[in-house]
Design an enzyme around this catalytic site. Sequence first.
Site, mmCIF file in Angstrom:
data_model
loop_
_atom_site.group_PDB
_atom_site.id
_atom_site.type_symbol
_atom_site.label_atom_id
_atom_site.label_comp_id
_atom_site.label_asym_id
_atom_site.label_seq_id
_atom_site.Cartn_x
_atom_site.Cartn_y
_atom_site.Cartn_z
ATOM 1 C CG HIS A 50 -0.805 1.494 -3.379
ATOM 2 N ND1 HIS A 50 -2.116 1.281 -3.010
ATOM 3 C CD2 HIS A 50 -0.389 0.329 -3.934
ATOM 4 C CE1 HIS A 50 -2.467 0.034 -3.333
ATOM 5 N NE2 HIS A 50 -1.429 -0.558 -3.882
ATOM 6 C CG ASP A 88 -2.251 0.709 0.950
ATOM 7 O OD1 ASP A 88 -2.173 1.892 0.598
ATOM 8 O OD2 ASP A 88 -3.345 0.121 1.094
#
Length: 450
Positions: free
Chosen positions: A281, A258
Amino acid sequence: MKNTIIWFLIYVALIFLSGGCSIEAKSKKHRKMAAPIVSYGGAVDASSTSTTFNVLQYGAKGDGIADDTKAFESAWADSCKVQGSVMLVPSGSVFLVKPITFSGPNCQPNIVFQLDGKIIAPKNAGAWGSGLLQWLNFSKLKGITIKGGGVIDGQGSVWWNEQNPTDDDQNWIQADSKGGMPSTKPTALRFYGSTDVTVTGITIQNSPQTHLKFDDCIGVQVFGISISSPGNSPNTDGIHLQNTRDVVIHTTSLACGDDCISIQTGCSGVYIHNVNCGPGHGISIGGLGKDGTKACVSNITVRDSTMHNTMAGVRIKTWQGGSGSVQGVMFSNIQVSEVETPIIIDQYYCNGHNCPNKTSAVAISDVFYQSIKGTYTTNPIQFACSDSTPCAGITLSTINLVPSTNVRNDVPFCWKAFGEIKTTTTPPISCLQTGASSHKRQPSSYGGSC
Ligand SMILES: *[C@@H]1O[C@H](CO)[C@@H](O)[C@H](O)[C@H]1NC(C)=O
Ligand SMILES: *[C@@H]1O[C@H](CO)[C@@H](O)[C@H](O)[C@H]1NC(C)=O
Ligand SMILES: *[C@@H]1O[C@H](CO)[C@@H](O)[C@H](O)[C@H]1NC(C)=O
């Protein structure tokens, strides 16, 4: 004759000493190991005197199988009483530790948690009760340092449900997990309500969820650490900051599933430099303003960093319907490679939910992008700003983003984005509107309330 007497005396002395030593060793086993360190060059001040509490002295087995939680609790209880003490987790051992709180309101300041060995989390559901928000919980400390060459391993694979990797900020902790684990996934290492926190040297890996989280802290230094979990592990943020100010994160590598670094509401004075991010991310401010909440973020700098194979590069994301502001953000000298979208502002962040349009938003202003270079795979630049509160004061200079092969959309996208372009850019950005946003900002919706 003289020699015989001398040898006899040495013999007696040796017996006495060895006996004394073994008695001393026995009595020391459950006692602290005192190791005063005196500073050189003048007065001995209290802060340079340290006392070391080794978890092995408190009965920890360090075999990776026995439960060492009690030993850690006892070692902490003693460390807590001594200013500048060192709680030692020695190298060469693996310690299985259940969810634990290193609680600080009554502790002396400036404790060092010297992590040279490895700490692993339990994999059995029973250890987590109905679900906990964190595994290693450092709370309400004044001056706490975690350092050393050791490893914190959350053994997260038992929690990851590979079918549902999402890009969410709050819902994940309730996401389904497999293997009968509770639905609430823990953060591996969390600091709450503490001041002067330092984390350096260590590796944090395979967290069930966020690896390292700071909540309600003032004065945080993170450097020379490594965070690592697989790129497809769901919701495994690298570092998560919330309600925390005066933060420096540098010389750190982050690989996770993430956001490499996630900056949430209540953060200001955050300086990030020389970090490597990927997979992951990207580095993200937000998502802010979910469910109509107010968010305040200011004075954030990210510079001299690289992103490789990430979903976003540098991103600001807000949900519709929030209030408050993001003000004063600098992204400088970011090298991207194979990044889906290097530059993103998304004020319609929705993450798969059914999100109706709302008439308020967290206001975004004074965002500088300087020297953002490299390759992208989906889209170079995307500014999706709010209809009700357009972005103001976006400044871009020295942008050089080139597509990897097979890129579908190489034209920058802007919606309600105002600002200025200081240099020619690659690609050209013609969608940014110049001048001040025509939107009449209410003081209450534009930083005034933060
Ligand atoms: C973490 O520490 C805080 C403060 O001591 C405490 O309130 C909280 O319950 C702890 N969390 C867990 C899961 O033990
Ligand atoms: C902004 O944050 C930096 C640390 O990142 C700090 O040194 C500086 O004083 C802050 N500036 C303002 C105006 O708050
Ligand atoms: C919400 O607003 C956006 C931007 O103005 C628009 O493109 C979209 O169609 C709207 N959605 C709905 C459901 O009204």
